[in-house]
Design a protein around this motif. Structure first.
Motif, mmCIF file in Angstrom:
data_model
loop_
_atom_site.group_PDB
_atom_site.id
_atom_site.type_symbol
_atom_site.label_atom_id
_atom_site.label_comp_id
_atom_site.label_asym_id
_atom_site.label_seq_id
_atom_site.Cartn_x
_atom_site.Cartn_y
_atom_site.Cartn_z
ATOM 1 N N HIS A 201 0.822 -1.206 0.000
ATOM 2 C CA HIS A 201 0.000 0.000 0.000
ATOM 3 C C HIS A 201 0.862 1.263 0.000
ATOM 4 N N LYS A 202 1.941 1.232 0.771
ATOM 5 C CA LYS A 202 2.835 2.393 0.802
ATOM 6 C C LYS A 202 3.506 2.592 -0.543
ATOM 7 N N MET A 203 3.876 1.501 -1.183
ATOM 8 C CA MET A 203 4.522 1.607 -2.483
ATOM 9 C C MET A 203 3.561 2.206 -3.510
ATOM 10 N N CYS A 204 2.305 1.828 -3.443
ATOM 11 C CA CYS A 204 1.307 2.396 -4.358
ATOM 12 C C CYS A 204 1.193 3.905 -4.163
ATOM 13 N N ALA A 205 1.165 4.343 -2.915
ATOM 14 C CA ALA A 205 1.041 5.771 -2.619
ATOM 15 C C ALA A 205 2.274 6.540 -3.085
ATOM 16 N N LEU A 206 3.443 5.973 -2.863
ATOM 17 C CA LEU A 206 4.679 6.641 -3.284
ATOM 18 C C LEU A 206 4.812 6.646 -4.805
ATOM 19 N N ALA A 207 4.310 5.596 -5.453
ATOM 20 C CA ALA A 207 4.314 5.566 -6.917
ATOM 21 C C ALA A 207 3.389 6.648 -7.471
ATOM 22 N N LEU A 208 2.289 6.905 -6.782
ATOM 23 C CA LEU A 208 1.379 7.974 -7.192
ATOM 24 C C LEU A 208 2.072 9.332 -7.096
ATOM 25 N N MET A 209 2.787 9.558 -6.027
ATOM 26 C CA MET A 209 3.513 10.820 -5.871
ATOM 27 C C MET A 209 4.573 10.965 -6.965
ATOM 28 N N GLU A 210 5.265 9.867 -7.255
ATOM 29 C CA GLU A 210 6.285 9.892 -8.312
ATOM 30 C C GLU A 210 5.658 10.195 -9.667
#
Length: 266
Positions: A201-210
């Motif tokens: 879930h954290k990776m998904c959120a950070l990928a969105l920011m990227e």
């Protein structure tokens, strides 16, 4: 300090005896502020090691307020307080708090004051905490810590690849690190338990920011389909992901549910 520190080295006396010895100095320690702070920190440490975490937490909560309200508290006292506070959070499995206290410990502690043999372990434990703490997304701050190079050449060096993937917000780096170090992840209980939930879930959120950062500053319009593909979530999960990222202050913007478009400001 001169009374408390020698007592802390009497390991053979046992924790109960140490607490009794410390109690004998309580009145004297209370007369001098810094000595009192050191004595209370040491007492809390022995309580934690003895499994008395409730009393230790109460003592550290009170002590923390006193230190915050005091003027020019020595960095060494701050260091020992944060180290003991981190020990408490570790025993309680409160990884977000453990991570915050550990960063403060490192801020108040010169790298030379941390034994070289302890540095890789400390860096690893803090790295694991950053990964499994649900509300922690700032991996850049951790990777810049002076203690992190101590991982190089150690048995824990592999975690830097995972931390870097989160810091970059790139799924390809995340996939590669997870596949390459699956055995080590499985051997780390906190990471194994969090792999399919918190980490993903954290990776998904950070990928969105990227993804938002990739867009030109004045044209950060993201379609739901684009977010779903880049962040590897289902179409029905996009809105929830975006709202969660906004709540975590990773991005700011608006959601147009009808047009299936988000406008991001990062």
């Amino acid at each position: 300090q001169t009374c408390a520190l020698p007592i802390s080295r009497r390991k053979r006396s046992g924790r109960a005896t140490l607490l009794e010895l410390l109690a004998a100095f309580e009145a004297d320690m209370a007369k001098q502020r810094d000595a009192k702070f050191m004595w209370q920190t040491l007492k809390a440490e022995k309580q934690i090691l003895g499994g008395d975490t409730d009393d230790a937490k109460e003592l550290l909560d009170t002590l923390g307020k006193e230190i915050d309200d005091s003027y020019e508290v020595d960095a060494f006292i701050q260091s020992q307080f944060q180290k003991t506070h981190a020990m408490l959070w570790k025993h309680l499995g409160r990884w977000q708090d453990f991570y915050k206290s550990s960063l403060l410990y490192m801020a108040f502690t010169p790298i030379a004051a941390i034994p070289a043999e302890d540095r890789p372990r400390i860096a690893f434990e803090v790295g694991v905490a950053a990964l499994v703490a649900e509300e922690e997304f700032n991996f850049g701050e951790l990777l810049q810590q002076e203690i992190m190079p101590s991982l190089d050449g150690s048995n824990h060096a592999w975690i830097k690849e995972l931390l870097t993937a989160f810091g970059e917000g790139k799924f390809e780096m995340y996939d590669a690190a997870m596949a390459k170090h699956q055995a080590q992840i499985d051997a780390t209980p906190q990471l194994k338990a969090a792999a399919a939930t918190v980490l993903r879930h954290k990776m998904c959120a950070l990928a969105l920011m990227e993804l938002a950062f990739r867009k030109p500053k004045k044209q950060r319009r993201l379609t739901f389909a684009e977010v779903a593909e880049h962040c590897r979530v289902g179409p029905k999960e996009v809105e929830f992901l975006v709202m969660k990222a906004m709540c975590a202050n990773l991005i700011k913007g608006q959601i147009d549910e009808v047009a299936q478009i988000g406008r991001a400001h990062v």
